[in-house]
Design a protein around this motif. Structure first.
Motif, short mmCIF file in Angstrom:
data_model
loop_
_atom_site.label_atom_id
_atom_site.label_comp_id
_atom_site.label_asym_id
_atom_site.label_seq_id
_atom_site.Cartn_x
_atom_site.Cartn_y
_atom_site.Cartn_z
N ILE A 69 48.79 42.06 46.41
CA ILE A 69 47.33 42.14 46.54
C ILE A 69 46.68 41.65 45.25
O ILE A 69 45.66 40.94 45.26
N ILE A 70 47.26 42.04 44.12
CA ILE A 70 46.71 41.61 42.82
C ILE A 70 46.67 40.09 42.72
O ILE A 70 45.69 39.49 42.28
N PHE A 71 47.74 39.43 43.17
CA PHE A 71 47.85 37.99 43.01
C PHE A 71 47.21 37.20 44.16
O PHE A 71 47.23 35.97 44.13
N ASN B 217 37.40 34.58 39.45
CA ASN B 217 37.70 35.28 40.69
C ASN B 217 38.41 36.60 40.43
O ASN B 217 38.06 37.64 41.01
N GLY B 218 39.43 36.56 39.55
CA GLY B 218 40.17 37.78 39.27
C GLY B 218 39.28 38.87 38.70
O GLY B 218 39.39 40.04 39.07
N ALA B 219 38.38 38.50 37.81
CA ALA B 219 37.50 39.48 37.18
C ALA B 219 36.45 40.00 38.16
O ALA B 219 36.19 41.20 38.23
N ILE C 172 43.01 42.35 32.69
CA ILE C 172 44.46 42.22 32.89
C ILE C 172 44.73 41.36 34.12
O ILE C 172 45.61 40.49 34.12
N ARG C 173 43.96 41.61 35.18
CA ARG C 173 44.13 40.82 36.39
C ARG C 173 43.81 39.35 36.13
O ARG C 173 44.53 38.45 36.55
#
Length: 276
Positions: A44-46, A95-97, A138-139
């Motif tokens: 899910i994180i990636f 996007n990650g943030a 971190i993500r």
């Protein structure tokens, strides 16, 4: 037989010390909690990483064969995929943030009531804001590392300065995560997240991600130059081409200011929501 008073442990002192004395210092506890929650859900994180990689493969590699060279930093001519790849790296950091600091935070705030439980411990509102923003960073860092590995595999890293793209990506994530969390603190329902997508999509498409700034009309150039992702794209594109200059510092300072404002607004708003 006499007994001597026991010395309070560090943990005890930590719990009884007023939160203001540790303002923001306990944020790592929230990061540790998130690591425990996601330790079995790393896919899910990636998941947010795949979108820019798919764009790189379909547009950068596919359409890139139909497009000639385009001007990059310093007027150097680049292949289209060399032009697009750093911009998609900046988009991956954004996007990650944004994903982590908006929807995840909203669910914890409005429905799971995670932060109400957190505030029953010695942790304070500043710890919550900084912990969640750190987790979003971190993500974003994981996205940046993974995307740079893809760029290396495709031969799209043109300069050793690209190593600085990692801290630069974290800085980009800091700016977007802070503003994302500050914005989320004002969200009323899930419908409000349509505005997040309404903001992110034009940034992705128009921040010189796919076209040089010179192709825009002048009024659109001015608007674009004021947007955050434009500065992220310009920063990472220059690092990838080794076009180092004082102008990069301005791009970096843009995100420092953006992040600090976001942290300040998020802390104040969460304090209003959770403590009053």
């Amino acid at each position: 037989m006499t007994s001597t008073p026991s010395t309070p442990s560090t943990t005890t002192l930590t719990r009884i010390t007023p939160s203001v004395a540790w303002r923001g210092a306990r944020a790592r506890r929230l990061v540790e909690r998130n690591v425990m929650v996601y330790r079995h859900s790393w896919l899910i994180i990636f998941s947010g990483l795949f979108e820019p990689i798919f764009y790189l493969l379909s547009i950068g590699v596919g359409i890139g064969r139909l497009v000639g060279k385009v001007p990059g930093p310093g007027g150097h001519l680049l292949t289209y995929r060399e032009f697009v790849a750093p911009a998609l790296l900046a988009s991956a950091s954004m996007n990650g943030a944004v994903y982590d600091s908006t929807m995840n935070v909203f669910y914890k705030l409005k429905y799971a009531k995670i932060y109400d439980a957190v505030l029953s411990t010695p942790m304070g509102v500043d710890d919550v804001a900084r912990g969640e923003i750190t987790w979003a960073l971190i993500r974003g860092f994981l996205y940046a590392v993974s995307f740079i590995v893809v760029m290396l595999a495709l031969g799209l890293v043109d300069s050793a300065w690209e190593i600085l793209a990692l801290p630069a990506s974290v800085l980009i994530g800091f700016g977007f995560a802070s503003i994302g969390m500050a914005t989320t603190a004002y969200m009323r329902s899930w419908e409000d997240f349509e505005f997040v997508q309404l903001a992110v999509l034009p940034l992705f498409l128009l921040s010189t991600t796919f076209y040089p700034l010179s192709t825009y009309p002048r009024w659109l150039q001015i608007v674009t130059e004021c947007t955050p992702l434009f500065h992220g794209v310009a920063l990472l594109r220059a690092l990838n081409e080794g076009a180092i200059g004082p102008g990069l510092l301005l791009h970096a300072l843009y995100f420092v200011a953006m992040g600090m404002i976001g942290v300040w607004v998020a802390s104040r708003r969460l304090g209003h929501l959770l403590l009053t």
